[in-house]
Design an enzyme around this catalytic site. Structure first.
Site, mmCIF file in Angstrom:
data_model
loop_
_atom_site.group_PDB
_atom_site.id
_atom_site.type_symbol
_atom_site.label_atom_id
_atom_site.label_comp_id
_atom_site.label_asym_id
_atom_site.label_seq_id
_atom_site.Cartn_x
_atom_site.Cartn_y
_atom_site.Cartn_z
ATOM 1 N N HIS A 94 0.864 -1.189 0.000
ATOM 2 C CA HIS A 94 0.000 0.000 0.000
ATOM 3 C C HIS A 94 0.900 1.238 0.000
ATOM 4 C CE1 HIS A 94 -2.836 3.049 1.220
ATOM 5 N NE2 HIS A 94 -3.816 2.200 0.968
ATOM 6 N N GLU A 150 -4.523 1.255 -7.340
ATOM 7 C CA GLU A 150 -4.936 2.327 -6.432
ATOM 8 C C GLU A 150 -4.043 3.549 -6.653
ATOM 9 O OE1 GLU A 150 -6.648 1.799 -2.349
ATOM 10 O OE2 GLU A 150 -4.712 2.592 -1.793
HETATM 11 P P1 PGA Z 1 -9.925 5.562 0.629
HETATM 12 O O1 PGA Z 1 -8.657 4.635 0.937
HETATM 13 O O2 PGA Z 1 -11.063 4.659 0.258
HETATM 14 O O3 PGA Z 1 -10.177 6.301 1.918
HETATM 15 O O4 PGA Z 1 -9.545 6.458 -0.497
HETATM 16 C C1 PGA Z 1 -8.362 3.525 0.144
HETATM 17 C C2 PGA Z 1 -7.018 2.979 0.522
HETATM 18 O O5 PGA Z 1 -6.096 3.758 0.820
HETATM 19 O O6 PGA Z 1 -6.817 1.748 0.497
#
Ligand code: PGA
Length: 247
Positions: free
Chosen positions: A99, A166
């Site tokens: 992440h 992401e």
């Molecule tokens: P968010 O976070 O849904 O608050 O944007 C997602 C993540 O960082 O995995």
């Protein structure tokens, strides 16, 4: 094409007290009822993994799993404060790896690659994150990163992988964050699908809410979503799961 069951991952990050984690898990289970078709992974902080797992087992909720938010790449040793795959093995089914919020703690793509391979060795399914820092970065850069993250992973293990696209700029805690558009996402996830093949699941993460999730779930190359801040609100999270489950 391999058929993937839809998946929703709740990344609680460094949030919740034990009481919050308990109530949140119980509320989610109660609201989901028996009709849920999606695989749901709750990723609480390390210290709540065991209590959350106990609640899930006691309430006999199927398709609900526990995931760790990270782990160390070594099995044991002088690594103060760290947690290994060997320790997580009996508690979690999944582990989030790479992440973007872990980068300040030394999680380079090379390190994450070691963790992916270690998790697989211990039969923990890796949920591997990749995403660009700024908008308009060419997709080829993302594919290069994926090559580093998955370097040396056997093709026969690909069905255990979940890849999360992401984009860092889309994470809700960032200033001016906004989710990708459905079309923008499709371009990227189609390219990722072509690159990694049919076996891994592909998820989208970044500012996912109950009101925008519909635009992601009809994209054939997207198998589900990762939810951060909206996963801390039981009602909204369950609404997201229901929409994904019905898609
Ligand atoms: P968010 O976070 O849904 O608050 O944007 C997602 C993540 O960082 O995995």
């Amino acid at each position: 094409m391999a058929h993937h069951n839809p998946m929703v991952v709740a990344n609680w990050k460094m949030n919740t007290s034990l009481a919050d984690a308990t109530v949140l898990t119980q509320s989610i289970i109660r609201a989901l009822g028996g009709g849920n078709q999606a695989d749901i992974v709750l990723a609480p902080p390390f210290v709540w993994l065991y209590p959350v797992k106990e609640i899930i087992s006691a309430l006999k909720q199927t398709r609900l799993y526990v995931g760790a938010q990270t782990m160390h790449d070594k099995e044991e040793g002088p690594y103060t404060g760290e947690i290994s795959a060997m320790m997580l093995k009996r508690i979690v089914d999944f582990v989030l790896l790479g992440h973007s919020e872990r980068a300040p703690y030394g999680e380079t793509p090379e390190k994450v690659n070691l963790k992916v391979k270690r998790a697989l060795e211990w039969n923990i399914n890796p949920i591997v994150f990749a995403g660009e820092e700024s908008e308009n970065t060419p997709v080829s850069k993302l594919l290069d990163t994926l090559d580093m993250l998955l370097h040396g992973v056997a093709q026969t293990d690909y069905h255990k992988l979940t890849i999360v696209y992401e984009p860092v700029w889309a994470i809700s805690s960032h200033a001016h964050a906004h989710a990708v558009t459905g079309h923008g996402l499709e371009v990227v996830t189609d390219a990722v699908r072509k690159h990694v093949g049919d076996e891994p699941r592909i998820l989208y993460g970044g500012s996912v809410t109950a009101s925008n999730v519909s635009q992601f779930m009809h994209i054939p190359s997207v198998d589900g979503v990762v939810v951060g801040s909206a996963s801390l609100k039981a009602k909204e999270f369950v609404a997201i799961c229901s929409l994904i489950s019905a898609a």
